[in-house]
Design an enzyme around this catalytic site. Structure first.
Site, PDB file in Angstrom:
ATOM      1  N   GLY A 164       0.806  -1.216   0.000  1.00  0.00           N
ATOM      2  CA  GLY A 164       0.000   0.000   0.000  1.00  0.00           C
ATOM      3  C   GLY A 164       0.841   1.270   0.000  1.00  0.00           C
ATOM      4  NE  ARG A 292      -3.365  -7.170  -2.722  1.00  0.00           N
ATOM      5  CZ  ARG A 292      -3.178  -6.060  -3.414  1.00  0.00           C
ATOM      6  NH1 ARG A 292      -4.068  -5.680  -4.304  1.00  0.00           N
ATOM      7  NH2 ARG A 292      -2.101  -5.322  -3.241  1.00  0.00           N
TER       8      ARG A 292
HETATM    9  P1  ADP Z   1      -3.546  -2.443  -5.637  1.00  0.00           P
HETATM   10  O1  ADP Z   1      -2.078  -2.817  -5.532  1.00  0.00           O
HETATM   11  O2  ADP Z   1      -4.484  -3.596  -5.567  1.00  0.00           O
HETATM   12  O3  ADP Z   1      -3.836  -1.545  -6.733  1.00  0.00           O
HETATM   13  P2  ADP Z   1      -3.042  -0.425  -3.714  1.00  0.00           P
HETATM   14  O4  ADP Z   1      -1.660  -0.429  -4.235  1.00  0.00           O
HETATM   15  O5  ADP Z   1      -3.807   0.822  -3.761  1.00  0.00           O
HETATM   16  O6  ADP Z   1      -3.885  -1.625  -4.354  1.00  0.00           O
HETATM   17  O7  ADP Z   1      -3.049  -0.871  -2.222  1.00  0.00           O
HETATM   18  C1  ADP Z   1      -2.381  -2.038  -1.915  1.00  0.00           C
HETATM   19  C2  ADP Z   1      -3.198  -2.861  -0.996  1.00  0.00           C
HETATM   20  O8  ADP Z   1      -3.170  -2.341   0.305  1.00  0.00           O
HETATM   21  C3  ADP Z   1      -4.656  -2.962  -1.399  1.00  0.00           C
HETATM   22  O9  ADP Z   1      -5.047  -4.288  -1.261  1.00  0.00           O
HETATM   23  C4  ADP Z   1      -5.346  -2.073  -0.395  1.00  0.00           C
HETATM   24  O10 ADP Z   1      -6.650  -2.481  -0.157  1.00  0.00           O
HETATM   25  C5  ADP Z   1      -4.479  -2.313   0.802  1.00  0.00           C
HETATM   26  N1  ADP Z   1      -4.589  -1.253   1.769  1.00  0.00           N
HETATM   27  C6  ADP Z   1      -4.279   0.026   1.617  1.00  0.00           C
HETATM   28  N2  ADP Z   1      -4.498   0.701   2.747  1.00  0.00           N
HETATM   29  C7  ADP Z   1      -4.970  -0.188   3.636  1.00  0.00           C
HETATM   30  C8  ADP Z   1      -5.400  -0.142   5.002  1.00  0.00           C
HETATM   31  N3  ADP Z   1      -5.377   1.001   5.676  1.00  0.00           N
HETATM   32  N4  ADP Z   1      -5.832  -1.263   5.603  1.00  0.00           N
HETATM   33  C9  ADP Z   1      -5.850  -2.418   4.936  1.00  0.00           C
HETATM   34  N5  ADP Z   1      -5.461  -2.537   3.653  1.00  0.00           N
HETATM   35  C10 ADP Z   1      -5.025  -1.447   3.018  1.00  0.00           C
HETATM   36  P1  ADP Z   2       3.840  -1.701  -2.441  1.00  0.00           P
HETATM   37  O1  ADP Z   2       3.911  -3.060  -1.850  1.00  0.00           O
HETATM   38  O2  ADP Z   2       3.671  -0.644  -1.427  1.00  0.00           O
HETATM   39  O3  ADP Z   2       2.887  -1.644  -3.579  1.00  0.00           O
HETATM   40  P2  ADP Z   2       5.940  -1.640  -4.472  1.00  0.00           P
HETATM   41  O4  ADP Z   2       7.243  -2.340  -4.340  1.00  0.00           O
HETATM   42  O5  ADP Z   2       4.942  -2.262  -5.376  1.00  0.00           O
HETATM   43  O6  ADP Z   2       5.319  -1.448  -3.012  1.00  0.00           O
HETATM   44  O7  ADP Z   2       6.214  -0.142  -4.916  1.00  0.00           O
HETATM   45  C1  ADP Z   2       5.198   0.818  -4.909  1.00  0.00           C
HETATM   46  C2  ADP Z   2       5.578   1.984  -5.793  1.00  0.00           C
HETATM   47  O8  ADP Z   2       6.809   2.569  -5.406  1.00  0.00           O
HETATM   48  C3  ADP Z   2       5.778   1.622  -7.243  1.00  0.00           C
HETATM   49  O9  ADP Z   2       4.584   1.565  -7.953  1.00  0.00           O
HETATM   50  C4  ADP Z   2       6.689   2.727  -7.720  1.00  0.00           C
HETATM   51  O10 ADP Z   2       5.961   3.911  -7.943  1.00  0.00           O
HETATM   52  C5  ADP Z   2       7.571   2.988  -6.532  1.00  0.00           C
HETATM   53  N1  ADP Z   2       8.816   2.195  -6.615  1.00  0.00           N
HETATM   54  C6  ADP Z   2       9.002   0.957  -6.139  1.00  0.00           C
HETATM   55  N2  ADP Z   2      10.247   0.530  -6.389  1.00  0.00           N
HETATM   56  C7  ADP Z   2      10.862   1.526  -7.048  1.00  0.00           C
HETATM   57  C8  ADP Z   2      12.200   1.701  -7.572  1.00  0.00           C
HETATM   58  N3  ADP Z   2      13.121   0.782  -7.464  1.00  0.00           N
HETATM   59  N4  ADP Z   2      12.494   2.868  -8.193  1.00  0.00           N
HETATM   60  C9  ADP Z   2      11.554   3.842  -8.301  1.00  0.00           C
HETATM   61  N5  ADP Z   2      10.318   3.741  -7.815  1.00  0.00           N
HETATM   62  C10 ADP Z   2       9.960   2.596  -7.195  1.00  0.00           C
END
Ligand code: ADP
Ligand code: ADP
Ligand code: MG
Length: 671
Positions: A164, A292
């Protein structure tokens, strides 16, 4: 196929799952907290089980309560939605133990992908490209610092258990590393209960491109193309689209195959998403896998014509994937905007409150609205402040952008702050429209996206005034109808006479700025004057606040919603918040033309000053009303005759009740 499933979630995703289950003839059980007793997902489900107080730790996150609800109702499977328990190993395990099907991947796949570090090790072995970085077990700060120096700055420190958008720190230079590491670990420990981190090369101007994958229990895995989720704020997605602009078929196949390899490496079953970070040149690296259904899955559904929840249910009940890779087709372009109760101008501060008016655009082949709320529902502080996901589709990106702008323009939300205007600017901003995408877009375009306070156009004042007048006229008609009651002392009188009223002023406010709209009455409407502009105006207001407007012969539609003194005006795809200034606070000022003959608020008549039948001058006091512990004098709007008082001393009057029947000496002649 299952006969009955339980949905261990709330809000739009619970509603969305119920919709598909119902279509497939599968019965549904909702679970809900005390705060959600009347929530839409509870109303939609066939059965619903209360699982505890509002706090998620005492309800939606309590594994035992959810399992008990499933057993009690005889649900054969549980759909976890996203967030909450969807990626929780213990929950998946508990389902398995109790003989309930978890609609998602096997425990082992959740575990393997649950840690970003462990996932990267596995992906490395499976030959999936990785962001340069350190994802090992040595967590000694000095060692991690050394690794960061070797990778080269900027680097990103990430909580291995993060999600998130939380638990990430961008480090620009070596000197900052240790402080950032400490703060990242603190957040990781408090948010995820695990302070393990990894360090990655920070990709400059990257795009977030993710691949939807699907596996079945027979070992088949397909990819359903990509989504571009580059438009983010604080690493959280704001606008998503499919396909990714500029994607070539070759790169799509390469990313798809890498994602399938990732899924196969962990024995993946069900819907999953492999997230990649991509350079502007298109080179891409594995970031993480979300085990998921993703928030933004609808854009994939729109371009493939498939229902991913249907696929989830089929796969979970043991069926093979409905289609093979070569049968999957990509058509057109889809966009999703997340509509939140938040204030973009105040750092996206979440907003809570009742949805006093909620009118989403009509759904069609092109427009889809996934929501968990209806008008009258509350956005509570306990949960995610999402109001809806707005999804549009059309044959290409430009047409889809136009659909999105139109749908956002039609969306009306009153009662909580929301990001609709922000999303409209985002959709329209040249960088986004031109597909110049990267995760820094919002920050880079902030001058365009946050234009600050804007001057209210004259047309908006006119429309607000017209709505006010139409509301008064409607109240007068209601009063007149009530007067048809033979028991009413007023039944013999003919109703209120529109033409009998002279000119008056309506005072409206936007922020601290007041504007006066001068009103003249005509047989077929009004003459309205504001800021030296004078127009012939007519309107028709329906009970939902929809106002058909005609200004000097030009027709337009607006919506004006009154909430207390606030007037929410929606015109030409924009929303304006004005306030109606009580005219009685101004009676006697400015020549005394102000002062209506309708009660401006509920109150009590405390004196009749003029006598019935008396001829009075303009501004003469007629009656005194006590409301909100203040006295308000109702004055003559023009020279004329007091025909009759509608109430006596001591009577309670309702908001908008007609107090005095008054005949102006010089009625405005119909034009
Ligand atoms: P996705 O990766 O599915 O597009 P997001 O990146 O917006 O979703 O959020 C990542 C995940 O974290 C989602 O499953 C969202 O529901 C969850 N999430 C974000 N904030 C919270 C929270 N406060 N409590 C529980 N789950 C959360
Ligand atoms: P989360 O589990 O919170 O979704 P992610 O690893 O998917 O974490 O990263 C969330 C966001 O952070 C990415 O969509 C991107 O915008 C930024 N990000 C993640 N890794 C990098 C990276 N190595 N360099 C630049 N931006 C990044
Ligand atoms: Mg992610």
């Amino acid at each position: 196929m299952f006969e009955k499933i339980l949905i261990a979630n709330r809000g739009e995703i619970a509603c969305r799952v119920i919709k598909t289950a119902r279509r497939m003839g599968v019965k549904t059980v909702a679970v809900y907290s005390e705060a959600d007793a009347n929530a839409r997902h509870v109303r939609m489900a066939d059965e619903a089980v209360l699982i505890g107080p509002a706090a998620v730790r005492e309800s939606y996150l309590v594994v035992d309560k959810i399992i008990a609800a499933a057993k009690q109702t005889g649900a054969q499977a549980i759909h976890p939605g996203y967030g909450f328990l969807s990626e929780n190993e213990a929950f998946c395990h508990a389902c398995e133990r109790e003989g309930i099907v978890f609609i998602g991947p096997p425990v082992a796949a959740i575990r393997a992908m649950g840690s970003k570090s462990e996932a990267k090790k596995l992906m490395d072995a499976a030959g999936v490209p990785l962001t340069p970085g350190y994802h090992g077990d040595d967590q000694d700060p000095a060692y991690l610092h050394q690794q960061a120096d070797a990778i080269g700055y900027p680097v990103l420190i990430k909580a291995a258990a993060g999600g998130g958008g939380k638990g990430m720190r961008l480090v620009e230079k070596s000197a900052d590393f240790l402080d950032m590491l400490a703060s990242c670990k603190r957040e990781a420990a408090s948010s995820f209960g695990d302070e393990h981190v990894l360090v990655e090369k920070y990709i400059v101007k990257p795009r977030h491109i993710e691949i939807q994958v699907f596996g079945d229990t027979k070992g088949n895995v397909v990819y359903l193309f990509e989504r571009d989720c580059s438009v983010q704020r604080r690493h959280q997605k704001v606008l998503e689209e499919a396909p990714a602009p500029g994607m070539t078929p070759e790169r799509r196949a390469a990313m798809g195959q890498a994602a399938v390899a990732a899924a196969k490496a962990v024995g993946y079953v069900g819907a999953g998403t492999v997230e990649f970070i991509a350079n502007q040149d298109g080179s891409f690296y594995f970031m993480e896998m979300n085990t998921r259904l993703q928030v933004e899955h609808p854009v994939t559904e729109m371009i493939t014509g498939l229902d991913l929840v249907e696929w989830q249910l089929r796969v979970a009940s043991g069926e093979p994937l409905p289609l093979a890779q070569e049968q999957l087709q990509l058509r057109g372009h889809a966009l999703e905007a997340r509509i939140y109760a938040e204030d973009p101008d105040k750092g996206f501060l979440p907003s809570t409150g009742r949805l006093l008016h909620l009118a989403p655009p009509a759904e069609s082949l092109h427009v889809r609205v996934d929501t968990g709320v209806e008008e009258g529902d509350e956005i509570s502080p306990h949960y995610d402040p999402m109001i809806a996901k707005l999804i549009v589709w059309d044959v290409n990106r430009d047409r889809a952008l136009a659909r999105m702008l139109q749908a956002l323009a039609e969306y009306r939300v009153v009662g909580v702050s929301n990001n609709i205007a922000f999303l409209s600017r985002l959709t329209a901003c040249p960088a986004f429209a031109g597909a110049d995408l990267d995760t820094g877009l919002i920050e880079r375009e902030k001058d365009y996206l946050f234009p600050g306070e804007q001057k209210v156009p004259d047309e908006v004042w006119l429309v607000a005034a017209l709505a006010e007048l139409e509301r008064e006229a409607e109240r007068a008609r209601t009063t007149a109808r009530r007067d048809q009651d033979p028991l009413s002392p007023w039944h013999s009188r003919d109703g209120w006479r529109l033409n009998a009223r002279a000119q008056r002023d309506l005072i409206l406010r936007s922020g601290d700025a007041q504007t006066t709209v001068r009103v003249g009455y005509r047989a077929d409407g009004y003459t309205l004057a504001v800021n030296e502009r004078s127009v012939a105006a007519r309107g028709e207001l329906n009970p939902r606040g929809l106002l058909r407007v005609e200004l000097d012969g030009t027709r337009m539609d607006a919506t004006v919603i009154a909430a207390g003194e606030k007037r929410h005006v929606f015109l030409h795809g924009r929303a304006w918040q004005l306030a109606n200034v009580d005219p009685l606070y101004h009676s006697g000022e400015g020549g005394g033309a102000e002062g209506g003959l309708l009660a401006p608020m509920p109150g009590k008549v405390i004196a009749l000053v003029a006598a019935e039948g008396a001829k009075v001058e303009k501004g003469a006091p007629l009656l005194i009303l006590e409301a909100m512990k203040m006295e308000h004098t109702i004055t003559a709007p023009a020279a004329g005759t007091v025909k009759a008082f509608r109430f006596g001393v001591g009577d309670q009057v309702g908001d908008g009740a007609e107090l005095v029947e008054f005949e102006a000496a010089e009625a405005v002649q119909p034009a």
